[in-house]
Design an enzyme around this catalytic site. Structure first.
Site, PDB file in Angstrom:
ATOM      1  N   LEU A 263      15.092 -31.626 -28.003  1.00 30.88           N
ATOM      2  CA  LEU A 263      16.070 -31.593 -28.918  1.00 30.88           C
ATOM      3  C   LEU A 263      17.001 -30.402 -27.100  1.00 30.88           C
ATOM      4  CD1 LEU A 263      15.129 -32.427 -31.609  1.00 30.88           C
ATOM      5  CD2 LEU A 263      16.321 -30.601 -32.694  1.00 30.88           C
TER       6      LEU A 263
ATOM      7  N   GLY B 124       6.622 -30.296 -37.638  1.00 28.31           N
ATOM      8  CA  GLY B 124       6.519 -29.355 -38.480  1.00 28.31           C
ATOM      9  C   GLY B 124       6.375 -29.741 -39.981  1.00 28.31           C
TER      10      GLY B 124
ATOM     11  N   TYR C 196      17.456 -15.684 -32.912  1.00 33.43           N
ATOM     12  CA  TYR C 196      17.487 -17.324 -33.297  1.00 33.43           C
ATOM     13  C   TYR C 196      18.583 -17.114 -34.527  1.00 33.43           C
ATOM     14  CZ  TYR C 196      14.940 -19.633 -37.184  1.00 33.43           C
ATOM     15  OH  TYR C 196      14.449 -20.740 -38.088  1.00 33.43           O
TER      16      TYR C 196
ATOM     17  N   THR D 208      11.205 -22.469 -34.021  1.00 35.34           N
ATOM     18  CA  THR D 208      11.701 -21.981 -34.833  1.00 35.34           C
ATOM     19  C   THR D 208      10.569 -20.638 -34.082  1.00 35.34           C
ATOM     20  OG1 THR D 208       9.287 -22.748 -35.474  1.00 35.34           O
ATOM     21  CG2 THR D 208      11.519 -23.122 -36.743  1.00 35.34           C
TER      22      THR D 208
ATOM     23  N   THR E 173      18.708 -21.000 -42.369  1.00 39.59           N
ATOM     24  CA  THR E 173      18.200 -19.883 -42.883  1.00 39.59           C
ATOM     25  C   THR E 173      18.591 -19.210 -43.151  1.00 39.59           C
ATOM     26  OG1 THR E 173      16.817 -18.050 -41.379  1.00 39.59           O
ATOM     27  CG2 THR E 173      18.549 -19.084 -40.074  1.00 39.59           C
TER      28      THR E 173
ATOM     29  N   TRP F  77      11.516 -18.060 -45.264  1.00 44.48           N
ATOM     30  CA  TRP F  77       9.768 -18.036 -45.716  1.00 44.48           C
ATOM     31  C   TRP F  77       9.235 -19.142 -46.461  1.00 44.48           C
ATOM     32  CZ3 TRP F  77       9.297 -12.268 -49.041  1.00 44.48           C
ATOM     33  CH2 TRP F  77      10.443 -11.754 -48.370  1.00 44.48           C
TER      34      TRP F  77
HETATM   35  P1  NDP Z   1       7.680 -25.331 -37.459  1.00 41.70           P
HETATM   36  O1  NDP Z   1       8.009 -24.332 -36.860  1.00 41.70           O
HETATM   37  O2  NDP Z   1       6.524 -25.687 -38.494  1.00 41.70           O
HETATM   38  O3  NDP Z   1       8.362 -27.083 -36.958  1.00 41.70           O
HETATM   39  C1  NDP Z   1       8.941 -27.072 -35.372  1.00 41.70           C
HETATM   40  C2  NDP Z   1       9.312 -28.522 -35.514  1.00 41.70           C
HETATM   41  O4  NDP Z   1      10.857 -28.511 -34.955  1.00 41.70           O
HETATM   42  C3  NDP Z   1       8.174 -29.053 -34.759  1.00 41.70           C
HETATM   43  O5  NDP Z   1       7.565 -30.598 -35.558  1.00 41.70           O
HETATM   44  C4  NDP Z   1       8.393 -29.097 -33.351  1.00 41.70           C
HETATM   45  O6  NDP Z   1       7.708 -30.084 -32.653  1.00 41.70           O
HETATM   46  C5  NDP Z   1       9.549 -29.468 -33.179  1.00 41.70           C
HETATM   47  N1  NDP Z   1      10.774 -29.216 -32.504  1.00 41.70           N
HETATM   48  C6  NDP Z   1      11.172 -27.662 -31.402  1.00 41.70           C
HETATM   49  N2  NDP Z   1      11.204 -28.246 -30.698  1.00 41.70           N
HETATM   50  C7  NDP Z   1      11.675 -29.080 -30.518  1.00 41.70           C
HETATM   51  C8  NDP Z   1      12.111 -29.770 -29.053  1.00 41.70           C
HETATM   52  N3  NDP Z   1      12.787 -29.252 -28.109  1.00 41.70           N
HETATM   53  N4  NDP Z   1      12.131 -31.281 -29.644  1.00 41.70           N
HETATM   54  C9  NDP Z   1      12.046 -32.189 -30.870  1.00 41.70           C
HETATM   55  N5  NDP Z   1      11.198 -31.150 -31.719  1.00 41.70           N
HETATM   56  C10 NDP Z   1      10.632 -30.076 -31.273  1.00 41.70           C
HETATM   57  O7  NDP Z   1       9.346 -25.791 -38.607  1.00 41.70           O
HETATM   58  P2  NDP Z   1       9.329 -25.875 -39.822  1.00 41.70           P
HETATM   59  O8  NDP Z   1       8.982 -26.943 -40.850  1.00 41.70           O
HETATM   60  O9  NDP Z   1       9.477 -24.286 -40.763  1.00 41.70           O
HETATM   61  O10 NDP Z   1      11.122 -25.043 -40.449  1.00 41.70           O
HETATM   62  C11 NDP Z   1      11.628 -26.742 -40.099  1.00 41.70           C
HETATM   63  C12 NDP Z   1      13.662 -26.224 -40.399  1.00 41.70           C
HETATM   64  O11 NDP Z   1      14.053 -25.065 -41.545  1.00 41.70           O
HETATM   65  C13 NDP Z   1      14.200 -25.447 -39.345  1.00 41.70           C
HETATM   66  O12 NDP Z   1      15.391 -26.034 -39.217  1.00 41.70           O
HETATM   67  C14 NDP Z   1      13.649 -24.159 -39.450  1.00 41.70           C
HETATM   68  O13 NDP Z   1      14.970 -22.928 -38.749  1.00 41.70           O
HETATM   69  C15 NDP Z   1      13.811 -23.787 -40.950  1.00 41.70           C
HETATM   70  N6  NDP Z   1      13.350 -22.728 -41.779  1.00 41.70           N
HETATM   71  C16 NDP Z   1      12.145 -22.155 -41.429  1.00 41.70           C
HETATM   72  C17 NDP Z   1      11.666 -21.364 -42.118  1.00 41.70           C
HETATM   73  C18 NDP Z   1      10.509 -20.653 -42.004  1.00 41.70           C
HETATM   74  O14 NDP Z   1      10.039 -20.005 -42.686  1.00 41.70           O
HETATM   75  N7  NDP Z   1       9.454 -21.202 -40.978  1.00 41.70           N
HETATM   76  C19 NDP Z   1      12.800 -20.041 -43.063  1.00 41.70           C
HETATM   77  C20 NDP Z   1      14.199 -20.224 -43.319  1.00 41.70           C
HETATM   78  C21 NDP Z   1      14.828 -21.986 -42.015  1.00 41.70           C
HETATM   79  P3  NDP Z   1       6.517 -29.498 -31.535  1.00 41.70           P
HETATM   80  O15 NDP Z   1       5.013 -29.779 -32.712  1.00 41.70           O
HETATM   81  O16 NDP Z   1       6.849 -30.986 -31.102  1.00 41.70           O
HETATM   82  O17 NDP Z   1       6.695 -28.617 -31.066  1.00 41.70           O
END
Ligand code: NDP
Length: 286
Positions: A36, A10, A124, A61, A100, A149
């Site tokens: 997860l 991520g 979400y 996400t 978030t 964001w």
């Molecule tokens: P991303 O969408 O870029 O990445 C999500 C990550 O979670 C990926 O590494 C994905 O792995 C992993 N993941 C999802 N489902 C599972 C699962 N079942 N088991 C293991 N891993 C899993 O997220 P961000 O880095 O953007 O977000 C980080 C945090 O920030 C999160 O908690 C999000 O809720 C929060 N957030 C994000 C915002 C945004 O704008 N993006 C805004 C506010 C908060 P895989 O590649 O294997 O799917």
């Protein structure tokens, strides 16, 4: 200090890898080592680790898809962090979690403070709120960092979408009635690592904290700044959210008051425009 991170792919997970100083032993586990959807397995990973601090950077996400997959999202965003936080708490390992602005209903114009009443508008947000509550209820040393964001050179995000569209079109309509703070994944990662070090040193305070980039802007103004910095000649017309319908409703007011993070850890709001310059440089857009 050994830091165990859930998430490898991520935006924030990648940024943690990039921002980690050489003095920190960063161990990252991805979906194949810790899925997860299996909270007990994630808790077991913590139990077997020699971690000094745990950071959960993994989450469900897909904001719009969550409307039709709430049970799955609730396991990933609610049950898993709760189980992980409990496993950390019994071993006295500080647990850092990301949440978030979508836990709020977006009413008014006042910046949200961490203690203010939540009221998620969609699935979400509801699942992320459940995760926060699980982490706090676990009773260990914890920090829940609510951010908004998120953008980076890596993965999918608004900056990369705008750059792609900006190369294809000379005019775009972008939502103007949602206001928030764009936040670079690199800034979030540095903040998490700072909190981790403070907890490891026996300092800091547990709690829910807000962290978003300044100044607060609309998506339309965010887009205008992206095009300005990337020297793309695109006319952005602001539109109301009602003209850009999505399965999940988004909060109109995502302004977050980040004072308590500054007070507890001395971390100010980052200027997202400077962080955007770094991201565009990484993408070779400036
Ligand atoms: P991303 O969408 O870029 O990445 C999500 C990550 O979670 C990926 O590494 C994905 O792995 C992993 N993941 C999802 N489902 C599972 C699962 N079942 N088991 C293991 N891993 C899993 O997220 P961000 O880095 O953007 O977000 C980080 C945090 O920030 C999160 O908690 C999000 O809720 C929060 N957030 C994000 C915002 C945004 O704008 N993006 C805004 C506010 C908060 P895989 O590649 O294997 O799917």
């Amino acid at each position: 200090m050994r830091v165990l991170v859930f998430g490898t792919t991520g935006q924030v997970a990648c940024a943690l890898q990039r921002q980690c100083p050489g003095t920190v032993d960063l161990v990252q586990v991805g979906r194949s080592e810790a899925d997860l959807t299996d909270p007990a397995a994630c808790a077991a990973v913590i139990a077997q680790s020699q971690a000094d601090v745990v950071i959960n950077a993994a989450a469900y996400t897909a904001v719009d898809r969550a409307e039709s997959e709430e049970a799955l999202a609730l396991t990933v965003n609610g049950a898993a962090p709760a189980a992980m936080a409990r496993a950390a708490a019994v071993r006295r390992i500080p647990f850092l979690h990301i949440s978030t602005d979508y836990v709020f209903d977006g009413g008014g114009r006042t910046p949200w403070q961490p203690h203010m009443p939540t009221g998620p508008l969609g699935a979400y947000g509801r699942t992320k709120l459940a995760g926060e509550q699980g982490v706090v209820a676990a009773g260990g040393t914890h920090a829940v960092l609510r951010t908004s964001w998120v953008f980076s050179a890596h993965g999918s995000n608004f900056v990369k979408t705008m750059l792609r569209l900006g190369r294809e079109r000379d005019a775009l309509r972008v939502v103007e009635d949602q206001i928030g703070g764009p936040t670079a994944a690199d800034d979030i990662a540095r903040t998490l690592l700072h909190i981790a070090a403070e907890f490891h040193a026996g300092r800091g305070t547990s709690g829910i904290f807000h962290y978003s980039g300044r100044p607060d802007v609309s998506w339309a103004d965010f887009a205008r700044e992206i095009f300005r910095q990337a020297a793309l000649d695109v006319t952005v017309t602001g539109i109301p959210s009602s003209e850009y319908p999505t399965p999940a409703m988004r909060p109109a007011n995502s302004r977050m008051d980040c004072t308590t993070l500054a007070e507890a850890f001395g971390i100010p709001r980052p200027d997202w425009r400077a962080s955007l310059t770094s991201v565009l440089a990484e993408l070779k857009e400036v």
